[in-house]
Design a protein around this motif. Sequence first.
Motif, PDB file in Angstrom:
ATOM      1  N   GLY A 157       0.799  -1.218   0.000  1.00  0.00           N
ATOM      2  CA  GLY A 157       0.000   0.000   0.000  1.00  0.00           C
ATOM      3  C   GLY A 157       0.829   1.263   0.000  1.00  0.00           C
ATOM      4  N   ALA A 158       1.907   1.292   0.803  1.00  0.00           N
ATOM      5  CA  ALA A 158       2.723   2.500   0.904  1.00  0.00           C
ATOM      6  C   ALA A 158       3.390   2.817  -0.422  1.00  0.00           C
ATOM      7  N   TYR A 159       3.994   1.820  -1.044  1.00  0.00           N
ATOM      8  CA  TYR A 159       4.698   2.084  -2.288  1.00  0.00           C
ATOM      9  C   TYR A 159       3.719   2.381  -3.423  1.00  0.00           C
ATOM     10  N   GLY A 160       2.554   1.752  -3.390  1.00  0.00           N
ATOM     11  CA  GLY A 160       1.549   2.049  -4.402  1.00  0.00           C
ATOM     12  C   GLY A 160       1.130   3.507  -4.355  1.00  0.00           C
ATOM     13  N   ALA A 161       0.904   4.036  -3.143  1.00  0.00           N
ATOM     14  CA  ALA A 161       0.537   5.443  -2.994  1.00  0.00           C
ATOM     15  C   ALA A 161       1.680   6.344  -3.427  1.00  0.00           C
ATOM     16  N   TRP A 162       2.889   5.903  -3.130  1.00  0.00           N
ATOM     17  CA  TRP A 162       4.089   6.666  -3.482  1.00  0.00           C
ATOM     18  C   TRP A 162       4.204   6.808  -4.990  1.00  0.00           C
ATOM     19  N   ARG A 163       4.022   5.726  -5.729  1.00  0.00           N
ATOM     20  CA  ARG A 163       4.097   5.767  -7.193  1.00  0.00           C
ATOM     21  C   ARG A 163       2.917   6.514  -7.788  1.00  0.00           C
ATOM     22  N   ARG A 164       1.737   6.346  -7.197  1.00  0.00           N
ATOM     23  CA  ARG A 164       0.558   7.044  -7.736  1.00  0.00           C
ATOM     24  C   ARG A 164       0.701   8.545  -7.600  1.00  0.00           C
ATOM     25  N   TRP A 165       1.364   9.011  -6.543  1.00  0.00           N
ATOM     26  CA  TRP A 165       1.574  10.453  -6.394  1.00  0.00           C
ATOM     27  C   TRP A 165       2.390  10.989  -7.566  1.00  0.00           C
ATOM     28  N   TYR A 166       3.460  10.290  -7.934  1.00  0.00           N
ATOM     29  CA  TYR A 166       4.272  10.733  -9.067  1.00  0.00           C
ATOM     30  C   TYR A 166       3.480  10.705 -10.371  1.00  0.00           C
ATOM     31  N   ALA A 167       2.649   9.712 -10.544  1.00  0.00           N
ATOM     32  CA  ALA A 167       1.855   9.634 -11.772  1.00  0.00           C
ATOM     33  C   ALA A 167       0.784  10.716 -11.813  1.00  0.00           C
ATOM     34  N   ARG A 168       0.213  11.054 -10.652  1.00  0.00           N
ATOM     35  CA  ARG A 168      -0.909  11.996 -10.603  1.00  0.00           C
ATOM     36  C   ARG A 168      -0.453  13.455 -10.582  1.00  0.00           C
ATOM     37  N   VAL A 169       0.545  13.796  -9.763  1.00  0.00           N
ATOM     38  CA  VAL A 169       0.911  15.202  -9.572  1.00  0.00           C
ATOM     39  C   VAL A 169       1.840  15.695 -10.684  1.00  0.00           C
ATOM     40  N   PRO A 170       3.096  15.215 -10.766  1.00  0.00           N
ATOM     41  CA  PRO A 170       3.917  15.704 -11.878  1.00  0.00           C
ATOM     42  C   PRO A 170       3.706  14.930 -13.167  1.00  0.00           C
ATOM     43  N   TRP A 200       5.002  11.831 -13.784  1.00  0.00           N
ATOM     44  CA  TRP A 200       6.279  11.196 -14.092  1.00  0.00           C
ATOM     45  C   TRP A 200       6.227   9.713 -13.763  1.00  0.00           C
ATOM     46  N   THR A 201       7.013   8.936 -14.499  1.00  0.00           N
ATOM     47  CA  THR A 201       7.113   7.497 -14.277  1.00  0.00           C
ATOM     48  C   THR A 201       8.292   7.190 -13.365  1.00  0.00           C
ATOM     49  N   THR A 232      12.725  13.196 -20.754  1.00  0.00           N
ATOM     50  CA  THR A 232      11.387  13.241 -21.357  1.00  0.00           C
ATOM     51  C   THR A 232      10.534  14.314 -20.690  1.00  0.00           C
ATOM     52  N   ALA A 233      10.310  14.175 -19.392  1.00  0.00           N
ATOM     53  CA  ALA A 233       9.519  15.166 -18.663  1.00  0.00           C
ATOM     54  C   ALA A 233      10.379  16.315 -18.161  1.00  0.00           C
ATOM     55  N   PHE A 234      11.635  16.057 -17.929  1.00  0.00           N
ATOM     56  CA  PHE A 234      12.529  17.073 -17.375  1.00  0.00           C
ATOM     57  C   PHE A 234      13.972  16.673 -17.627  1.00  0.00           C
ATOM     58  N   ASP A 235      14.878  17.643 -17.563  1.00  0.00           N
ATOM     59  CA  ASP A 235      16.310  17.438 -17.383  1.00  0.00           C
ATOM     60  C   ASP A 235      16.660  18.035 -16.028  1.00  0.00           C
TER      61      ASP A 235
END
Length: 204
Positions: free
Chosen positions: A17-30, A32-33, A46-49
């Motif tokens: 659960g913790a890591y899932g929320a952690w990855r979803r934050w990156y996918a939802r807010v910035p 980023w993968t 791709t998204a940034f340098d």
Amino acid sequence: MVPAVLPHMTSTGREDGAYGAWRRWYARVPGWTVTGGAVPLLPAGTAFDALSLPAAAGREVLDRLRPATPVALDGETVHLLVAPGSAGELPGLLDWLEWGPLIPELRGVGEGGHLVAPPPPGLRGPWVASRWLRPPVARGPGRAPALPGLTRLGDGGAPDLVRLVSVAATACHRLRLGRSGDQPLAFSYSARMLAGTRPRSLMS
């Protein structure tokens, strides 16, 4: 030996659960993968340098950045997140600003490079030394975070990346002189022009 699976994942690859929320934050807010591995990474290019420099110099640059500019700290290195493609322009900009190879501490991280992904604000994730000094903040649904921006510089309208490289190179040079003794701070002619100053020889 690097473990075959992340310590926060099961052997079947299911996220807890913790890591899932952690990855979803990156996918939802910035948007980023995060790539898998023993250490979670953010692919650049791709998204940034990123422009990377020593933390002491990075802190000098930090208060000149617009608040929305993402900045990460990884150990003793600060990463300033900039638009994709910026890392490839860094050597040419340093030459144009007359710093040339004098500032090896200022490096670009672009396509093919990675940053260690800092834990999102307020979320616990895998142990990493990296953290956000200024986390990415989405500007609206489907819109990427603001990248990048400077304030407080009377540069006559020079592009943000040029100003950023000028300020970052000067901060790195100032740091080096501070370590080597009390020497006058040397600016390149182009850096002085961008900073809104004039060399003494041109002053009337």
